[in-house]
Design a protein around this motif. Structure first.
Motif, PDB file in Angstrom:
ATOM      1  N   ARG A   1      26.015  -5.987 -18.570  1.00 19.67           N
ATOM      2  CA  ARG A   1      26.695  -5.349 -17.452  1.00 19.67           C
ATOM      3  C   ARG A   1      26.761  -6.325 -16.289  1.00 19.67           C
ATOM      4  O   ARG A   1      25.779  -7.053 -16.036  1.00 19.67           O
ATOM      5  CB  ARG A   1      25.947  -4.085 -17.029  1.00 19.67           C
ATOM      6  CG  ARG A   1      26.741  -3.171 -16.095  1.00 19.67           C
ATOM      7  CD  ARG A   1      25.947  -1.948 -15.714  1.00 19.67           C
ATOM      8  NE  ARG A   1      26.782  -0.971 -15.013  1.00 19.67           N
ATOM      9  CZ  ARG A   1      26.313   0.011 -14.268  1.00 19.67           C
ATOM     10  NH1 ARG A   1      24.989   0.162 -14.116  1.00 19.67           N
ATOM     11  NH2 ARG A   1      27.130   0.848 -13.667  1.00 19.67           N
TER      12      ARG A   1
ATOM     13  N   LEU B   1      27.198  -6.847 -12.247  1.00 19.79           N
ATOM     14  CA  LEU B   1      26.985  -6.107 -11.006  1.00 19.79           C
ATOM     15  C   LEU B   1      27.141  -7.025  -9.803  1.00 19.79           C
ATOM     16  O   LEU B   1      27.010  -8.246  -9.915  1.00 19.79           O
ATOM     17  CB  LEU B   1      25.577  -5.492 -10.979  1.00 19.79           C
ATOM     18  CG  LEU B   1      25.159  -4.637 -12.177  1.00 19.79           C
ATOM     19  CD1 LEU B   1      23.659  -4.361 -12.121  1.00 19.79           C
ATOM     20  CD2 LEU B   1      25.947  -3.342 -12.201  1.00 19.79           C
TER      21      LEU B   1
ATOM     22  N   ALA C   1      28.722  -1.797  -9.977  1.00 23.68           N
ATOM     23  CA  ALA C   1      29.412  -2.406 -11.111  1.00 23.68           C
ATOM     24  C   ALA C   1      30.661  -3.144 -10.657  1.00 23.68           C
ATOM     25  O   ALA C   1      31.329  -2.737  -9.701  1.00 23.68           O
ATOM     26  CB  ALA C   1      29.784  -1.332 -12.125  1.00 23.68           C
TER      27      ALA C   1
ATOM     28  N   THR D   1      35.158  -6.788 -18.201  1.00 19.38           N
ATOM     29  CA  THR D   1      34.277  -5.642 -18.076  1.00 19.38           C
ATOM     30  C   THR D   1      35.089  -4.372 -17.835  1.00 19.38           C
ATOM     31  O   THR D   1      36.171  -4.414 -17.258  1.00 19.38           O
ATOM     32  CB  THR D   1      33.281  -5.834 -16.917  1.00 19.38           C
ATOM     33  OG1 THR D   1      34.024  -6.067 -15.700  1.00 19.38           O
ATOM     34  CG2 THR D   1      32.371  -7.013 -17.172  1.00 19.38           C
TER      35      THR D   1
ATOM     36  N   ASP E   1      32.882   0.553 -15.604  1.00 17.41           N
ATOM     37  CA  ASP E   1      31.444   0.692 -15.364  1.00 17.41           C
ATOM     38  C   ASP E   1      30.719  -0.650 -15.341  1.00 17.41           C
ATOM     39  O   ASP E   1      29.499  -0.699 -15.203  1.00 17.41           O
ATOM     40  CB  ASP E   1      30.797   1.587 -16.432  1.00 17.41           C
ATOM     41  CG  ASP E   1      31.364   2.995 -16.428  1.00 17.41           C
ATOM     42  OD1 ASP E   1      31.729   3.468 -15.329  1.00 17.41           O
ATOM     43  OD2 ASP E   1      31.459   3.611 -17.503  1.00 17.41           O
ATOM     44  N   GLY E   2      31.477  -1.747 -15.527  1.00 17.71           N
ATOM     45  CA  GLY E   2      30.889  -3.081 -15.497  1.00 17.71           C
ATOM     46  C   GLY E   2      30.361  -3.584 -16.819  1.00 17.71           C
ATOM     47  O   GLY E   2      29.801  -4.677 -16.889  1.00 17.71           O
ATOM     48  N   TYR E   3      30.521  -2.822 -17.911  1.00 19.68           N
ATOM     49  CA  TYR E   3      29.960  -3.211 -19.203  1.00 19.68           C
ATOM     50  C   TYR E   3      30.933  -4.076 -20.003  1.00 19.68           C
ATOM     51  O   TYR E   3      32.144  -3.956 -19.878  1.00 19.68           O
ATOM     52  CB  TYR E   3      29.601  -1.976 -20.028  1.00 19.68           C
ATOM     53  CG  TYR E   3      28.399  -1.227 -19.501  1.00 19.68           C
ATOM     54  CD1 TYR E   3      27.106  -1.679 -19.761  1.00 19.68           C
ATOM     55  CD2 TYR E   3      28.553  -0.078 -18.740  1.00 19.68           C
ATOM     56  CE1 TYR E   3      26.003  -0.995 -19.268  1.00 19.68           C
ATOM     57  CE2 TYR E   3      27.453   0.617 -18.246  1.00 19.68           C
ATOM     58  CZ  TYR E   3      26.178   0.151 -18.514  1.00 19.68           C
ATOM     59  OH  TYR E   3      25.090   0.828 -18.019  1.00 19.68           O
TER      60      TYR E   3
ATOM     61  N   HIS F   1      21.861  -8.195 -17.663  1.00 21.54           N
ATOM     62  CA  HIS F   1      22.267  -7.687 -16.355  1.00 21.54           C
ATOM     63  C   HIS F   1      22.601  -8.902 -15.490  1.00 21.54           C
ATOM     64  O   HIS F   1      21.715  -9.656 -15.098  1.00 21.54           O
ATOM     65  CB  HIS F   1      21.157  -6.845 -15.717  1.00 21.54           C
ATOM     66  CG  HIS F   1      21.159  -5.430 -16.186  1.00 21.54           C
ATOM     67  ND1 HIS F   1      20.775  -5.070 -17.462  1.00 21.54           N
ATOM     68  CD2 HIS F   1      21.527  -4.279 -15.572  1.00 21.54           C
ATOM     69  CE1 HIS F   1      20.891  -3.767 -17.607  1.00 21.54           C
ATOM     70  NE2 HIS F   1      21.354  -3.258 -16.481  1.00 21.54           N
TER      71      HIS F   1
END
Length: 411
Positions: free
Chosen positions: A29, A31, A38, A53, A56-58, A95
């Motif tokens: 993810r 951030l 995100a 991404t 949600d940033g994933y 992360h």
């Protein structure tokens, strides 16, 4: 004979196992390093593959060769270059926190006398030098979704090939073709509206603003806009001018508000953000709406476009395109309108140079009248995208797909 057969089977199984082991996967993810929020649309690349991404940033990046490093970038942030340290990426996911960059505004004013129109015209003159002069074949992931109020009513997605000619030839010969696709539609009769808006897999062809000068980057169109220098920013650790545009005169068709991101060193367009002026409902509808049922009133609320390019070996290539539509529909005999949102996006996951001998032909190619949804089948397979790079579904979309599948099974 039996031994030979068993031995052959073992060899095949071992070969398949070896191929499976070769696929390297990195997930995580992205951030903001300052807010912890995100970052959607961040670019993640490595091993000749790339993804973006989700909201949600994933992300999840797959490669048939070992991924030893990845690069993560987004406009306005310093790029992160991550290397594999322990021989294996974290299985629970990375992360990654990107740190914002700042550039002093005064650096912009020394270029072209601070005149944004002159800067844009200089960037247009550089297009033959900055963008590919060879035909190319791209492997892409495409997804389109539709929502009624806050509920997903349609999902269609697929792996597509996109053939693009040299940037000297315009977009007439550019094509998109399906390689693998699937669809899912709400079975509720009230969810079937029958409205078709601008979009579909041909969007990266039509909206390649740099390659399609009829869209925006020509003298007649630019004369319709006021331009302003905005604070500069960075993309992929490279400094960029930012020019904002806004309608300056009434026209018989809808114009856009937007921002043009121009590399300070090469004068290449790296990113273009546009929002349709929907203040005149009839003009906006004429551009957004392709067809609708009789008796339905279409009220446009938003059309936003994002076109992203990335450099590779000194040449710019299209990387990501997204179109988001918001509109209301009501029926003449009903009191309240219903809100809808539609989105289509395509990310280039890999690129093959010298695609001159591989133009796309046949019934799988699209034109502006074709709907992606009509050319793919319903899906139930949870491992459908096992071997492909995709834009990871958001949590809300993932839940929606599950609900739609349950409704489909009950039919």
């Amino acid at each position: 004979m039996k031994k030979a057969t068993v031995l052959w089977l073992l060899i095949v199984l071992m070969s398949l196992s070896t191929q499976a082991q070769q696929q390297s996967i990195v997930s995580g993810r992205v951030l903001s390093g300052t807010t912890g929020k995100a970052i959607p649309g961040a670019s993640v690349s490595g091993g000749g593959q790339s993804v973006v991404t989700n909201d949600d940033g994933y992300f999840q990046l797959k490669s048939n060769s070992q991924l030893t490093s990845i690069v993560v970038s987004h406009v306005g942030y310093r790029s992160e270059h991550l290397k594999e340290k322990s021989g294996k990426w974290k299985t629970e996911g990375l992360h990654i926190r990107l740190q914002p960059t700042t550039i002093q505004l005064k650096e912009v004013l020394i270029v072209a006398g601070g005149d944004p129109r002159s800067l844009v015209e200089a960037a247009i003159e550089k297009i033959p030098k900055n963008y590919s002069q060879q035909p190319e074949l791209y492997r892409c992931f495409y997804r389109e979704t539709a929502m009624k109020r806050q509920r997903h009513i349609m999902v269609a997605e697929g792996v597509v090939d996109m053939f693009k000619t040299s940037y000297n030839y315009g977009v007439k010969r550019d094509r998109v073709a399906i390689r693998k696709g699937r669809r899912l539609l709400s079975p509720r009769s009230g969810d079937t509206l029958g409205i078709k808006v601008l979009g579909g897999p041909v969007v990266p062809v039509q909206l390649d603003v740099v390659k399609n000068p009829d869209f925006l980057l020509n003298e007649a169109e630019l004369d319709c806009y006021a331009m302003k220098m905005e604070p500069p920013t960075t993309i992929d650790d490279r400094r960029h001018f930012v020019v904002s545009i806004s309608p300056s005169r009434p026209m018989p068709y809808a114009l856009y508000y937007g921002r043009l991101f121009i590399d300070q060193e090469t004068l290449a367009f790296s990113r273009i953000e546009l929002n349709l002026d929907v203040s005149d409902r009839e003009k906006a509808s004429a551009l957004m709406l392709i067809k609708k049922p009789a008796g339905v009133r279409f009220r446009p609320k938003e059309l936003s476009l994002l076109i992203d390019y990335r450099p590779e070996n000194g040449t710019m290539h299209i990387r990501y395109v997204r179109a988001t539509f918001r509109f209301n529909c009501d029926w003449k005999k009903r009191l309240f309108a219903t809100s809808f949102m539609a989105c289509c996006e395509m990310v280039v996951t890999s690129r093959e140079e010298n695609g001159a001998d591989k133009p796309l032909r046949g019934h799988d190619t699209f034109d502006q009248r074709d709907a992606f949804y009509d050319k793919v089948d319903f899906f139930l397979d949870s491992a459908f995208w096992q071997d492909y790079n995709i834009i990871e579904p958001t949590e809300s979309l993932d839940r929606a797909i599950g609900k739609l599948l349950k409704m489909k099974r009950k039919e």
